[in-house]
Structure formats: structure tokens, C-alpha cells
Design a protein around this motif. Structure first.
Motif, PDB file in Angstrom:
ATOM      1  N   PHE A   8      52.166  23.091  47.614  1.00 14.15           N
ATOM      2  CA  PHE A   8      51.246  21.994  47.324  1.00 14.15           C
ATOM      3  C   PHE A   8      51.231  21.674  45.826  1.00 14.15           C
ATOM      4  CE2 PHE A   8      48.986  23.134  51.445  1.00 14.15           C
ATOM      5  CZ  PHE A   8      49.562  22.077  52.131  1.00 14.15           C
ATOM      6  N   GLN A   9      51.337  22.694  44.988  1.00 15.11           N
ATOM      7  CA  GLN A   9      51.444  22.457  43.539  1.00 15.11           C
ATOM      8  C   GLN A   9      52.700  21.650  43.237  1.00 15.11           C
ATOM      9  OE1 GLN A   9      48.297  23.041  42.323  1.00 15.11           O
ATOM     10  NE2 GLN A   9      49.401  23.679  40.523  1.00 15.11           N
ATOM     11  N   HIS A  10      53.784  22.004  43.904  1.00 17.44           N
ATOM     12  CA  HIS A  10      55.047  21.281  43.717  1.00 17.44           C
ATOM     13  C   HIS A  10      54.887  19.811  44.109  1.00 17.44           C
ATOM     14  CE1 HIS A  10      59.300  20.290  43.903  1.00 17.44           C
ATOM     15  NE2 HIS A  10      59.056  19.772  45.097  1.00 17.44           N
ATOM     16  N   LEU A  11      54.213  19.570  45.233  1.00  8.80           N
ATOM     17  CA  LEU A  11      54.001  18.187  45.674  1.00  8.80           C
ATOM     18  C   LEU A  11      53.189  17.399  44.646  1.00  8.80           C
ATOM     19  CD1 LEU A  11      53.280  18.594  49.496  1.00  8.80           C
ATOM     20  CD2 LEU A  11      55.393  17.833  48.386  1.00  8.80           C
ATOM     21  N   LYS A  12      52.165  18.036  44.077  1.00  7.11           N
ATOM     22  CA  LYS A  12      51.363  17.375  43.040  1.00  7.11           C
ATOM     23  C   LYS A  12      52.225  17.018  41.834  1.00  7.11           C
ATOM     24  CE  LYS A  12      46.748  19.348  43.624  1.00  7.11           C
ATOM     25  NZ  LYS A  12      45.769  20.265  43.003  1.00  7.11           N
ATOM     26  N   LYS A  13      53.049  17.973  41.398  1.00  2.24           N
ATOM     27  CA  LYS A  13      53.915  17.736  40.239  1.00  2.24           C
ATOM     28  C   LYS A  13      54.917  16.627  40.536  1.00  2.24           C
ATOM     29  CE  LYS A  13      53.508  22.345  38.279  1.00  2.24           C
ATOM     30  NZ  LYS A  13      54.158  23.632  38.046  1.00  2.24           N
ATOM     31  N   GLN A  14      55.463  16.634  41.770  1.00  2.00           N
ATOM     32  CA  GLN A  14      56.412  15.589  42.146  1.00  2.00           C
ATOM     33  C   GLN A  14      55.753  14.218  42.124  1.00  2.00           C
ATOM     34  OE1 GLN A  14      59.449  17.200  41.666  1.00  2.00           O
ATOM     35  NE2 GLN A  14      59.947  15.478  42.933  1.00  2.00           N
ATOM     36  N   LYS A  15      54.521  14.173  42.564  1.00  2.00           N
ATOM     37  CA  LYS A  15      53.792  12.903  42.559  1.00  2.00           C
ATOM     38  C   LYS A  15      53.643  12.390  41.127  1.00  2.00           C
ATOM     39  CE  LYS A  15      49.668  10.814  44.565  1.00  2.00           C
ATOM     40  NZ  LYS A  15      48.440  11.052  45.319  1.00  2.00           N
ATOM     41  N   LEU A  54      55.543  22.787  27.969  1.00  5.20           N
ATOM     42  CA  LEU A  54      55.606  21.318  28.029  1.00  5.20           C
ATOM     43  C   LEU A  54      54.225  20.730  28.323  1.00  5.20           C
ATOM     44  CD1 LEU A  54      58.949  20.635  29.918  1.00  5.20           C
ATOM     45  CD2 LEU A  54      58.391  19.955  27.579  1.00  5.20           C
ATOM     46  N   GLU A  55      53.534  21.339  29.288  1.00  8.32           N
ATOM     47  CA  GLU A  55      52.196  20.840  29.634  1.00  8.32           C
ATOM     48  C   GLU A  55      51.246  21.003  28.468  1.00  8.32           C
ATOM     49  OE1 GLU A  55      50.819  22.616  33.275  1.00  8.32           O
ATOM     50  OE2 GLU A  55      52.543  21.866  34.385  1.00  8.32           O
ATOM     51  N   ASN A  56      51.344  22.129  27.740  1.00  4.16           N
ATOM     52  CA  ASN A  56      50.488  22.350  26.572  1.00  4.16           C
ATOM     53  C   ASN A  56      50.761  21.306  25.491  1.00  4.16           C
ATOM     54  OD1 ASN A  56      49.190  24.513  27.717  1.00  4.16           O
ATOM     55  ND2 ASN A  56      50.524  26.038  26.779  1.00  4.16           N
ATOM     56  N   GLU A  57      52.047  20.969  25.287  1.00  4.04           N
ATOM     57  CA  GLU A  57      52.379  19.932  24.311  1.00  4.04           C
ATOM     58  C   GLU A  57      51.806  18.595  24.727  1.00  4.04           C
ATOM     59  OE1 GLU A  57      56.574  19.607  23.675  1.00  4.04           O
ATOM     60  OE2 GLU A  57      56.709  21.537  22.646  1.00  4.04           O
ATOM     61  N   ALA A  92      60.818  32.426  33.229  1.00  2.00           N
ATOM     62  CA  ALA A  92      61.249  31.578  32.112  1.00  2.00           C
ATOM     63  C   ALA A  92      60.916  30.123  32.404  1.00  2.00           C
ATOM     64  CB  ALA A  92      62.752  31.750  31.867  1.00  2.00           C
ATOM     65  N   ARG A  93      61.223  29.687  33.628  1.00  2.00           N
ATOM     66  CA  ARG A  93      60.898  28.301  34.014  1.00  2.00           C
ATOM     67  C   ARG A  93      59.414  28.019  33.902  1.00  2.00           C
ATOM     68  NH1 ARG A  93      62.185  26.468  39.563  1.00  2.00           N
ATOM     69  NH2 ARG A  93      60.858  24.764  38.926  1.00  2.00           N
ATOM     70  N   THR A  94      58.615  28.970  34.341  1.00  2.00           N
ATOM     71  CA  THR A  94      57.159  28.812  34.271  1.00  2.00           C
ATOM     72  C   THR A  94      56.711  28.697  32.825  1.00  2.00           C
ATOM     73  OG1 THR A  94      56.901  30.049  36.327  1.00  2.00           O
ATOM     74  CG2 THR A  94      54.961  29.870  34.912  1.00  2.00           C
ATOM     75  N   TYR A 108      65.186  17.273  23.849  1.00  2.00           N
ATOM     76  CA  TYR A 108      65.002  18.027  22.608  1.00  2.00           C
ATOM     77  C   TYR A 108      63.819  18.985  22.724  1.00  2.00           C
ATOM     78  CZ  TYR A 108      63.995  19.177  17.783  1.00  2.00           C
ATOM     79  OH  TYR A 108      63.737  19.872  16.634  1.00  2.00           O
ATOM     80  N   ARG A 109      62.709  18.511  23.296  1.00  2.00           N
ATOM     81  CA  ARG A 109      61.514  19.359  23.461  1.00  2.00           C
ATOM     82  C   ARG A 109      61.828  20.575  24.324  1.00  2.00           C
ATOM     83  NH1 ARG A 109      57.377  15.686  26.118  1.00  2.00           N
ATOM     84  NH2 ARG A 109      56.206  17.608  26.330  1.00  2.00           N
ATOM     85  N   ILE A 110      62.541  20.343  25.419  1.00  2.00           N
ATOM     86  CA  ILE A 110      62.889  21.448  26.309  1.00  2.00           C
ATOM     87  C   ILE A 110      63.800  22.440  25.597  1.00  2.00           C
ATOM     88  CG2 ILE A 110      64.146  22.075  28.425  1.00  2.00           C
ATOM     89  CD1 ILE A 110      63.059  19.417  29.617  1.00  2.00           C
ATOM     90  N   GLN A 111      64.804  21.924  24.881  1.00  2.00           N
ATOM     91  CA  GLN A 111      65.715  22.818  24.158  1.00  2.00           C
ATOM     92  C   GLN A 111      64.973  23.646  23.113  1.00  2.00           C
ATOM     93  OE1 GLN A 111      68.838  23.684  24.667  1.00  2.00           O
ATOM     94  NE2 GLN A 111      68.887  22.364  26.456  1.00  2.00           N
ATOM     95  N   ALA A 112      64.022  23.030  22.427  1.00  2.00           N
ATOM     96  CA  ALA A 112      63.242  23.750  21.413  1.00  2.00           C
ATOM     97  C   ALA A 112      62.417  24.860  22.062  1.00  2.00           C
ATOM     98  CB  ALA A 112      62.334  22.783  20.656  1.00  2.00           C
ATOM     99  N   ILE A 113      61.845  24.572  23.209  1.00  2.00           N
ATOM    100  CA  ILE A 113      61.049  25.580  23.913  1.00  2.00           C
ATOM    101  C   ILE A 113      61.942  26.727  24.382  1.00  2.00           C
ATOM    102  CG2 ILE A 113      59.691  26.021  26.000  1.00  2.00           C
ATOM    103  CD1 ILE A 113      58.630  23.075  25.648  1.00  2.00           C
ATOM    104  N   VAL A 114      63.076  26.387  24.984  1.00  2.00           N
ATOM    105  CA  VAL A 114      64.003  27.421  25.463  1.00  2.00           C
ATOM    106  C   VAL A 114      64.493  28.264  24.295  1.00  2.00           C
ATOM    107  CG1 VAL A 114      66.250  27.842  26.552  1.00  2.00           C
ATOM    108  CG2 VAL A 114      64.712  26.126  27.508  1.00  2.00           C
ATOM    109  N   HIS A 115      64.790  27.625  23.189  1.00  2.00           N
ATOM    110  CA  HIS A 115      65.267  28.340  22.004  1.00  2.00           C
ATOM    111  C   HIS A 115      64.254  29.378  21.532  1.00  2.00           C
ATOM    112  CE1 HIS A 115      67.404  29.086  18.289  1.00  2.00           C
ATOM    113  NE2 HIS A 115      66.279  28.899  17.635  1.00  2.00           N
TER     114      HIS A 115
END
Length: 161
Positions: free
Chosen positions: A65-72, A155-158, A147-149, A99-106
């Protein structure tokens, strides 16, 4: 409780349950993995009022259900982006997000960063990743989904700033 033993014993049940509600094998596997990662975080909260498979399937249902909300939300954002008629602006938005994702992963700590890169960019199977680290496939799966979480939360915090 030994989560690895629980994983081996109940993964198929959780996967099949998730497949039955999602009708998508890839999504079912992803949700099942996320469910076990969540169960690992909440294992001390399991009171034993029900069978552990029921508890795990409940977590899986909530994750779905969380996934469905995010997809929406994603679909709404995607619709908004499609409305943008100026193509260079659209490319800029995608470039900024990348770029934001790469910075977070880095900035992820090890082994999360390396496991995420191996799985996402190297498209390595979890079994091979586990072997490289001298660990089980289960360890690689849980580490990847953690890691994905962490990336999604960052991202959500940003976005909330």
C-alpha cells in the motif's frame, strides 16, 4: 530470532502473497524484500500474538500500500512533467534529480554504497554480491534494500526542506 532462518523459511510465502495482491512478479519480489528489511527493523516488536508468516504478510501488505501511494505521487509528478512544453527545462529537472541521487549515494556508508552500485549499475545478482563480500545472498538483499530506503528517505528529507 534468526532473521536469516526466518527469511529462508517464509520468503516464498510472503512472495506468493505479495504476488497475489500485486499481480506483478518483479514488484512482488521487491515488496517481499522490503518487507523482510522492515521486519528486521521491527523484529523486537513481534509479540507472537499470531504466526510469524501472518505478521510478515501484514508487513508486506502495508509495504504494498505504501508503494501504491508513492506510485500515485510519482504518476502525478510525471503528469506534471509531461505538461512542461519546454524540453530543455525537462532535461534540467531530470539532470538535477539524477545529480541529487548520485550525491546521496556517494555519501552512503559502506557497504550500502558498494552493494547499491553493484546491483543498480552493475546489474549483479544478489547471490554474486553476497559471494563477493563473503556473505549470504540474504545479506546482499537486505543491504541493498536498506541502501534504497536510505536514499528514498534522504530524497524525501530534501523535498521537505
Amino acid at each position: 530470532m534468526d532473521l536469516e532462518k526466518i527469511y529462508r523459511e517464509y520468503f516464498t510465502i510472503v512472495y506468493r502473497y505479495t504476488l497475489s495482491i500485486s499481480r506483478d512478479s518483479h514488484l512482488a519480489e521487491e515488496i517481499a524484500q522490503e518487507s523482510f528489511a522492515k521486519a528486521l527493523q521491527k523484529i523486537n516488536g513481534f509479540r507472537g500474538d499470531c504466526d510469524i508468516s501472518v505478521w510478515l504478510c501484514q508487513i508486506a501488505k502495508n509495504e504494498y500500500f505504501q508503494h501504491l501511494k508513492k506510485q500515485k505521487k510519482k504518476n502525478a509528478l510525471s503528469t506534471e512533467l509531461t505538461k512542461i512544453s519546454d524540453e530543455p527545462e525537462e532535461r534540467l529537472v531530470k539532470k538535477e534529480t539524477s545529480y541529487r541521487i548520485q550525491a546521496i549515494v556517494h555519501n552512503l556508508e559502506e557497504p550500502y554504497r558498494e552493494v547499491f552500485y553493484m546491483r543498480t549499475y552493475g546489474e549483479m545478482p544478489f547471490k554474486d554480491i553476497g559471494t563477493l563480500f563473503g556473505k549470504q545472498e540474504t545479506w546482499a538483499r537486505v543491504t541493498y534494500y536498506r541502501a534504497r530506503t536510505k536514499i528514498m528517505e534522504a530524497l524525501e528529507n530534501e523535498d521537505n526542506l
